[in-house]
Design an enzyme around this catalytic site. Structure first.
Site, PDB file in Angstrom:
ATOM      1  N   ALA A 146       0.930  -1.315   0.018  1.00 36.69           N
ATOM      2  CA  ALA A 146      -0.062   0.048  -0.194  1.00 36.69           C
ATOM      3  C   ALA A 146       1.009   1.328   0.042  1.00 36.69           C
ATOM      4  CB  ALA A 146      -0.950   0.081   1.256  1.00 36.69           C
ATOM      5  N   ASP A 147       0.464   2.324  -0.402  1.00 39.44           N
ATOM      6  CA  ASP A 147       1.108   3.630  -0.370  1.00 39.44           C
ATOM      7  C   ASP A 147       0.050   4.654  -0.060  1.00 39.44           C
ATOM      8  OD1 ASP A 147       3.464   5.367  -0.827  1.00 39.44           O
ATOM      9  OD2 ASP A 147       1.781   6.500  -2.004  1.00 39.44           O
TER      10      ASP A 147
END
Length: 201
Positions: free
Chosen positions: A76-77
């Site tokens: 994820a970011d």
């Protein structure tokens, strides 16, 4: 709720060193079998928009981790955007202060992109949440900086920490602002064949 092993024997790999993401996964009964944070260049491209940037980085992270055949990878970011401006993790307290003063009294967007990879296939989704920060005084900013909570946080703050007192309103996913939108993440894991159990199936 204790984590149960998936019935099909798949192992979940978390491509993130974030303890917040591990804690969020635990809320839906998921415990990664291993943690393998990727090392990639997170510099935005010239003219890149925040949503496209977050998705690119999440997918790039997912491609940077080596997997065995029975493994599913979750990356994820999280990106904070003020208009078209991407506000990543501040390099130091001075940059964190600049970020906080820019966000003070304004609405901004927190975008978390999630990428799940199994083999060569990637399932990805971005979740946007509108956030309003109250107008901050210099003593409030300085006191927050002194806590060190800004370190490693996109936009220089974390809603689940002391800076939660700065956020009177959000519209969207609270867990997305923390760093992993749980509903969407559960859907991606299920799509990749990693089953969730109990009330979260």
């Amino acid at each position: 709720m204790s984590a149960l092993p998936p019935e099909n024997g798949l192992r979940l790999i978390l491509g993130s060193a974030s303890p917040r993401r591990r804690d969020l996964l635990a809320q839906i009964g998921v415990k990664p079998d291993d943690v393998r944070p990727p090392d990639i260049d997170e510099t935005p491209h010239r003219g890149e928009l925040p949503r496209a940037y977050a998705r690119r980085i999440a997918e790039q992270k997912s491609r940077a981790v080596a997997l065995d055949g029975g493994e599913v990878l979750l990356c994820a970011d999280t990106t904070v955007a003020l208009g078209r401006r991407i506000m990543g993790k501040p390099a130091d307290a001075a940059e964190a202060a600049r970020f906080l003063h820019l966000l003070s009294g304004r609405r901004h967007t927190v975008i978390t992109a999630v990428a799940v990879r199994r083999g060569d296939r990637i399932w990805a989704r971005e979740v946007e949440t509108a956030v309003r920060m109250k107008r901050l005084s210099n003593p409030e900013v300085n006191a927050y900086l002194a806590t060190g909570d800004w370190r490693g946080k996109a936009g220089g703050y974390a809603i689940q920490g002391p800076a939660g007192a700065f956020i009177p309103w959000i519209n969207g996913s609270f867990t997305g602002v923390v760093g992993l939108p749980l509903s969407e993440t559960a859907g991606l894991l299920t799509a990749a064949g990693y089953p969730l159990h109990g009330d979260f199936a």
